[in-house]
Scaffold this motif. Sequence first.
Motif, PDB file in Angstrom:
ATOM      1  N   UNK A 237      39.086  37.811  37.568  1.00 55.25           N
ATOM      2  CA  UNK A 237      37.943  37.534  38.597  1.00 55.25           C
ATOM      3  C   UNK A 237      38.237  36.276  39.498  1.00 55.25           C
ATOM      4  N   UNK A 238      38.734  35.093  38.796  1.00 49.96           N
ATOM      5  CA  UNK A 238      38.979  33.765  39.386  1.00 49.96           C
ATOM      6  C   UNK A 238      40.043  34.012  40.081  1.00 49.96           C
ATOM      7  N   UNK A 239      41.307  34.818  39.860  1.00 53.08           N
ATOM      8  CA  UNK A 239      42.308  34.840  40.559  1.00 53.08           C
ATOM      9  C   UNK A 239      42.034  35.493  42.026  1.00 53.08           C
ATOM     10  N   UNK A 240      40.999  36.267  42.131  1.00 56.66           N
ATOM     11  CA  UNK A 240      40.556  37.203  43.191  1.00 56.66           C
ATOM     12  C   UNK A 240      40.019  36.165  44.589  1.00 56.66           C
ATOM     13  N   UNK A 241      39.553  34.810  43.936  1.00 59.73           N
ATOM     14  CA  UNK A 241      38.661  34.024  44.938  1.00 59.73           C
ATOM     15  C   UNK A 241      39.527  33.581  45.968  1.00 59.73           C
ATOM     16  N   UNK A 306      40.122  45.306  43.590  1.00 60.92           N
ATOM     17  CA  UNK A 306      40.877  46.134  42.639  1.00 60.92           C
ATOM     18  C   UNK A 306      42.217  45.691  42.245  1.00 60.92           C
ATOM     19  N   UNK A 307      42.914  45.177  43.495  1.00 61.95           N
ATOM     20  CA  UNK A 307      44.336  44.796  43.147  1.00 61.95           C
ATOM     21  C   UNK A 307      44.343  43.610  42.076  1.00 61.95           C
ATOM     22  N   UNK A 308      43.322  42.950  41.825  1.00 60.41           N
ATOM     23  CA  UNK A 308      43.138  41.962  40.948  1.00 60.41           C
ATOM     24  C   UNK A 308      42.517  42.534  39.679  1.00 60.41           C
ATOM     25  N   UNK A 352      42.031  26.010  43.871  1.00 62.64           N
ATOM     26  CA  UNK A 352      43.081  26.732  43.357  1.00 62.64           C
ATOM     27  C   UNK A 352      43.312  26.330  41.935  1.00 62.64           C
ATOM     28  N   UNK A 353      42.633  25.329  41.516  1.00 66.78           N
ATOM     29  CA  UNK A 353      42.855  24.905  39.993  1.00 66.78           C
ATOM     30  C   UNK A 353      41.671  25.559  39.312  1.00 66.78           C
ATOM     31  N   UNK A 373      28.955  29.255  27.621  1.00 63.39           N
ATOM     32  CA  UNK A 373      29.166  30.289  28.685  1.00 63.39           C
ATOM     33  C   UNK A 373      28.992  29.708  29.910  1.00 63.39           C
ATOM     34  N   UNK A 374      29.824  30.163  30.940  1.00 61.34           N
ATOM     35  CA  UNK A 374      30.061  29.457  32.115  1.00 61.34           C
ATOM     36  C   UNK A 374      29.716  30.525  33.375  1.00 61.34           C
ATOM     37  N   UNK A 375      29.490  30.003  34.384  1.00 68.92           N
ATOM     38  CA  UNK A 375      29.455  30.515  35.764  1.00 68.92           C
ATOM     39  C   UNK A 375      29.438  29.521  36.676  1.00 68.92           C
ATOM     40  N   UNK A 376      29.457  30.107  37.991  1.00 71.60           N
ATOM     41  CA  UNK A 376      29.428  28.857  39.097  1.00 71.60           C
ATOM     42  C   UNK A 376      29.737  29.226  40.370  1.00 71.60           C
ATOM     43  N   UNK A 377      29.694  28.143  41.206  1.00 77.66           N
ATOM     44  CA  UNK A 377      30.141  28.635  42.686  1.00 77.66           C
ATOM     45  C   UNK A 377      31.491  28.851  42.750  1.00 77.66           C
ATOM     46  N   UNK A 378      32.114  29.804  42.419  1.00 80.52           N
ATOM     47  CA  UNK A 378      33.480  30.079  42.430  1.00 80.52           C
ATOM     48  C   UNK A 378      34.284  29.749  43.847  1.00 80.52           C
ATOM     49  N   UNK A 379      33.507  30.095  44.910  1.00 82.36           N
ATOM     50  CA  UNK A 379      34.118  29.615  46.184  1.00 82.36           C
ATOM     51  C   UNK A 379      34.321  28.278  46.643  1.00 82.36           C
ATOM     52  N   UNK A 380      33.399  27.346  45.917  1.00 81.67           N
ATOM     53  CA  UNK A 380      33.531  25.981  46.225  1.00 81.67           C
ATOM     54  C   UNK A 380      34.238  25.130  44.839  1.00 81.67           C
ATOM     55  N   UNK A 381      34.617  25.946  43.847  1.00 80.48           N
ATOM     56  CA  UNK A 381      35.140  25.189  42.727  1.00 80.48           C
ATOM     57  C   UNK A 381      34.242  24.433  41.720  1.00 80.48           C
ATOM     58  N   UNK A 382      32.959  24.587  41.997  1.00 84.20           N
ATOM     59  CA  UNK A 382      32.085  23.991  41.332  1.00 84.20           C
ATOM     60  C   UNK A 382      31.537  24.968  40.063  1.00 84.20           C
TER      61      UNK A 382
END
Length: 466
Positions: A237-241, A306-308, A352-353, A373-382
């Motif tokens: 999921x994160x690789x997709x971001x 899908x490719x990820x 990218x980290x 358990x984790x969640x977050x604003x993946x688009x801004x790294x938070x």
Amino acid sequence: MKYKKITAQLLKQLEEITGKDNISVSETDLNNFSIDESPEMQPHAPEVVVRPLTTSIVSDILRFADRNLIPVTPRGGGTGLSGGCVPLFGGIILSLERMNHIIKISADNFSAIVEPGVTLDQLAGNLAPHNLHYPIHIGDMSATIGGTIATNAGGMNAVKYGVTRQHILGLQAVLPSGKIIEAGGEYIKCSTGYDLTQILIGSEGTLAVVTRIILKVMPRPGNREILFVPFSDLQSAIRTVPELLRLKTIPMGLEFLDGEVVRLIEKYVDIKVPHDEQDAFLMIIMEGDSTEDIVQYFGQIESICRSNGAIEFFVPGDETGKRKLIEFREKAYQAIRRAGPFALIDVVVPRNEIANFMASVKKISQELDMPAPSMGHAGDGNIHIHPICFDPDIAAWRKKLPVLMKRIYEAGAAVGGAISGEHGIGIDKKKYMSIGISQETISLMKAIKACVDPNNILNPGKIFDF
Ligand SMILES: Cc1cc2nc3c(=O)[nH]c(=O)nc-3n(C[C@H](O)[C@H](O)[C@H](O)COP(=O)(O)OP(=O)(O)OC[C@H]3O[C@@H](n4cnc5c(N)ncnc54)[C@H](O)[C@@H]3O)c2cc1C
């Protein structure tokens, strides 16, 4: 610093400043204002609550407090997640709740002038008839503009629109001495001396009390669509971001939730999502002038996902379905709260980290045998990580918690991150403040505080000890 207790005589003087309807020592008020929404926070009751109506009264209160060495803690909506508005040393709670007027909306200048107690919800309701929009959307819209400025709040839309600091044109604020300053104005460019607006944003009520704000607003977006995408593992999921961030129109929101969080939300809030047995989920929010504007990207987004390794690709289509998904995300905190004692980590890392950081978090959580358990604003790294105690031995969990927190903060710093992306340091993260930030930098922050607040009466004990 030795603060003075508020005697009957001082209380009387304070009442003369505020007027008797705007001061309270009721047990209910003292209790309600002893906490915020932070988990694991010890309550600290104020000695008195004041609710000023004007900037000049705020100024008189601060001058009185400074002269008498009484600590003052500014408070907005009390939705903070770091103990920022908790009055650690008692004294005065300065609640801005009655300074809640929208002074002016300039549709042709794309600006608005508001008092600090205006809530995000109230602002949205008042801008809508002008077809205008203030893009800071956080998980609790009863937060005030003053509070969101003090914490530099981020929220779901930061990936596209940035955080609070990108939307503030100017401020009026009262210094601990009672002096009133004005910074910035109803213009978008300014190279006239130091940018005091930006110094006050994110200062967590330790430098000044914000009493009037000039906001930058924008035309209201026409439409939004939400895509919900399950993956079998978090890394995929994160690789997709980063790939989604390369789209010509970047998502307005790009959130991730791990499987544990999703199942907790389902259990405690009773909303279901498809494929809830999976390990990771992306919620992608796209906006445009029309549905067609947005839908043109669906094919591209689906093929990236899908490719990820995405398992499925859901688009709710109607407004009810969209609202339900947003509600699902917004109720995460409520669900986690019900699940047991927990803590909240708000690390931000370079985008990218995220994958490396999350791999470290998983390893730390497994080594210490502490679910996180984790969640977050993946688009801004938070990233929001919630260590939860599912164990009956809460005392043992509490003992281990600082070890887990420290290791996670160090893992964030090791990939170039910081310990708080949007909630602030407050009391909660004070002891971790030196992770990833140099002593020289902290010394300069302390020097600024000492210059503005030599008696340390304004929100003492927050960010750092001084
Ligand atoms: C369910 C939930 C979801 C949340 N989601 C998000 C999110 O997505 N993004 C995010 O960034 N935050 C989020 N938060 C945290 C919180 O809403 C923000 O930190 C918000 O900015 C706090 O605003 P407030 O008005 O409640 O401030 P308070 O909690 O009252 O105070 C916060 C800080 O601001 C200071 N302060 C308040 N008013 C003033 C003023 N006028 N002048 C100077 N200092 C002042 C206080 O002293 C304190 O240090 C969430 C909280 C909850 C409970």
